[in-house]
Motif scaffolding. Sequence first.
Motif, short mmCIF file in Angstrom:
data_model
loop_
_atom_site.label_atom_id
_atom_site.label_comp_id
_atom_site.label_asym_id
_atom_site.label_seq_id
_atom_site.Cartn_x
_atom_site.Cartn_y
_atom_site.Cartn_z
N ILE A 1 -9.86 6.79 1.63
CA ILE A 1 -10.48 5.57 1.10
C ILE A 1 -11.85 5.33 1.72
O ILE A 1 -12.82 5.02 1.04
N LEU B 1 -9.93 2.36 -5.03
CA LEU B 1 -10.20 3.58 -4.24
C LEU B 1 -8.90 4.33 -3.97
O LEU B 1 -8.84 5.55 -4.08
N ALA B 2 -7.85 3.58 -3.63
CA ALA B 2 -6.55 4.21 -3.36
C ALA B 2 -5.99 4.89 -4.61
O ALA B 2 -5.25 5.86 -4.50
N PHE C 1 0.91 2.86 -3.38
CA PHE C 1 -0.31 3.24 -4.11
C PHE C 1 -0.29 4.70 -4.56
O PHE C 1 -0.75 5.03 -5.64
N ARG C 2 0.26 5.57 -3.70
CA ARG C 2 0.32 6.99 -4.10
C ARG C 2 1.23 7.17 -5.30
O ARG C 2 0.96 7.94 -6.20
N PRO D 1 0.81 -1.23 0.00
CA PRO D 1 0.00 0.00 0.00
C PRO D 1 0.84 1.27 0.00
O PRO D 1 0.38 2.31 -0.46
N LYS D 2 2.06 1.16 0.48
CA LYS D 2 2.94 2.32 0.52
C LYS D 2 3.17 2.87 -0.90
O LYS D 2 3.46 4.05 -1.08
N SER E 1 -14.13 8.24 0.25
CA SER E 1 -14.50 8.15 -1.17
C SER E 1 -15.27 6.87 -1.46
O SER E 1 -16.10 6.82 -2.36
N ASP F 1 -10.53 -1.83 -2.95
CA ASP F 1 -9.80 -0.88 -2.13
C ASP F 1 -8.59 -0.31 -2.87
O ASP F 1 -8.22 0.85 -2.68
N THR G 1 3.27 2.05 6.39
CA THR G 1 2.93 1.73 5.00
C THR G 1 1.76 2.54 4.45
O THR G 1 1.62 2.67 3.24
N PHE G 2 0.93 3.06 5.32
CA PHE G 2 -0.24 3.80 4.86
C PHE G 2 -0.64 4.77 5.95
O PHE G 2 -0.80 4.38 7.10
N LYS H 1 -0.53 6.15 -8.32
CA LYS H 1 -1.50 7.19 -8.71
C LYS H 1 -0.79 8.32 -9.45
O LYS H 1 -1.32 8.87 -10.41
N ARG H 2 0.42 8.64 -8.98
CA ARG H 2 1.21 9.68 -9.65
C ARG H 2 1.52 9.27 -11.09
O ARG H 2 1.40 10.07 -12.01
N ALA I 1 -13.48 5.95 -7.33
CA ALA I 1 -14.51 5.67 -6.33
C ALA I 1 -15.66 4.86 -6.93
O ALA I 1 -16.37 4.16 -6.23
N ALA J 1 -2.10 -8.39 1.05
CA ALA J 1 -2.60 -7.87 -0.24
C ALA J 1 -4.00 -7.27 -0.06
O ALA J 1 -4.84 -7.83 0.64
N TRP J 2 -4.21 -6.14 -0.69
CA TRP J 2 -5.49 -5.45 -0.59
C TRP J 2 -6.49 -6.01 -1.60
O TRP J 2 -6.10 -6.56 -2.64
N GLU J 3 -7.76 -5.84 -1.28
CA GLU J 3 -8.84 -6.21 -2.20
C GLU J 3 -8.84 -5.24 -3.40
O GLU J 3 -8.46 -4.06 -3.25
N ASN K 1 -1.63 9.54 -13.16
CA ASN K 1 -1.93 10.94 -13.51
C ASN K 1 -1.02 11.42 -14.64
O ASN K 1 -1.46 12.09 -15.57
#
Lengths: 179, 300
Positions: free
Chosen positions: B18, A138-139, A100-101, A97-98, B21, A135, B9-10, A104-105, A143, A130-132, A108
Amino acid sequence: MEIFKIVITGNVGAGKTTLIRTISEIDVVDTDRHATDETADLKANTTVAFDFGRITLNSEQLLYLYGTPGQSRFDFMWDILINQSQAYVLLVAAHRPKDFRGAKRILNFMNRKGDIPMIIGMTHTDCEGAWEADDVLLALGFADRETSPPLVQVNPEDPRSIAQCLVVLLEQLVTTAAA
Amino acid sequence: MGIRGSLETFSLPELFQIIGSGQKSGRLRFTPHTKLDDPQNKTTFELWFKRGFFVTIINSNQYQDLIAKIQEKAWIDAMVLVKNKYLCPADKPFGTYLKENNLLTEAQREWLFDQQISQVYKLFKIKDGSFNFEEIDQSNKIASDGEGFPVREMTGKKRKITELSLAAMRNLSDWSRFVEDIPRAEMGLQQVAKGYDIHLTSLEKHLWSSANGSISLKKLAQQKEVDLQTLQRTALSMIFAGLVEEMTVVSPAEQFISNSSGELRPAFANGSNTAIKSKAKPKASKSLISNLVSFLKDNF
């Protein structure tokens, strides 16, 4: 000669180089160098220019795959590659998750530079933490699942899984063109 | 399944984004890690959200906090309070019930909710901790332990997560853990929300109105005569609140791209984040795409 070009992008360690190596018919032309920054915590070598792979369909048609560097300081390469390509896959490691930003960058940046079809390839889905998929979307700022780009799970070490991912991308291209 | 992790990590504002949204309902358990990691001193906070709104916070070290605060203020006689605690329906926030029965004024209910909000602000200052967000299922319970909304700790008030996150970030003094997230000075901003219905500071309003991807944060800081670091931090707060997103700056000249008829049209027509095409890409023939799909399906 007709060539279809796909960019494989994503954060460091998302699986870009592995994916291209797995599916390319030629030895991947890579520009990996020994990592000396924080990337070294994730892997010994990292891509500094781009990876290149190829698949020959027939005597007249080829698929080129370009893997971007993961670090944002090489974003001039993202620019060059996205401007040469007709579609792209954003790889996102679901267990990190670290990153994800950062993903996103990249998203973009790519969307700003090239209005081309894309899908999200979620890797490392079997890893602990691991994320679903919902989610992760969303990250990444999506949405509404209805309007988000397609998200597929992909194993960068499995040629079949990669092929299925690329088929979804091509279907997305056809859908976008029809719209 | 929920979202589990650590602040390493977050971050909390990202997690709030999250939940907001995704308009999620559920419980966020947050345990700050103390340096000594003393189990006797371990406090766990439970933050509850309903359809993307914050509704209450519970501190594991403060039993019946809402009732305790009302008693502290001596707003309601202790016996009356206890009696009403049992009379309050199981699906109604206690604060709402007391207000409906004229035992609590709206101002008092507001004060109680503000106390809860201020606890959330404090959590944003914590650097190290673990969290676990679990969603409420269709029966209005957390699947892992069957717990439902803690109505006895709810005032009946709610706060939009965007607003809560933005206000909490304004209160932040130590930004060291957000160093990697701060948008670079040469980046610009782009609106991603359709609008805003929350209070923004003057600087936030300025950033919002300038967020069209054509001006860098550095230039904005010069224009507004604001310290660049302050502007970058404000930008990050607005990114976390889901109002804007950082973008590569494209000059105004580039914002006009040629369409097929040779006319120039703005790339951001209708406010959409239309991509800037620096050059026309070669179109793939139907035959190429069709052959490619067949090849991938047949050969792997």
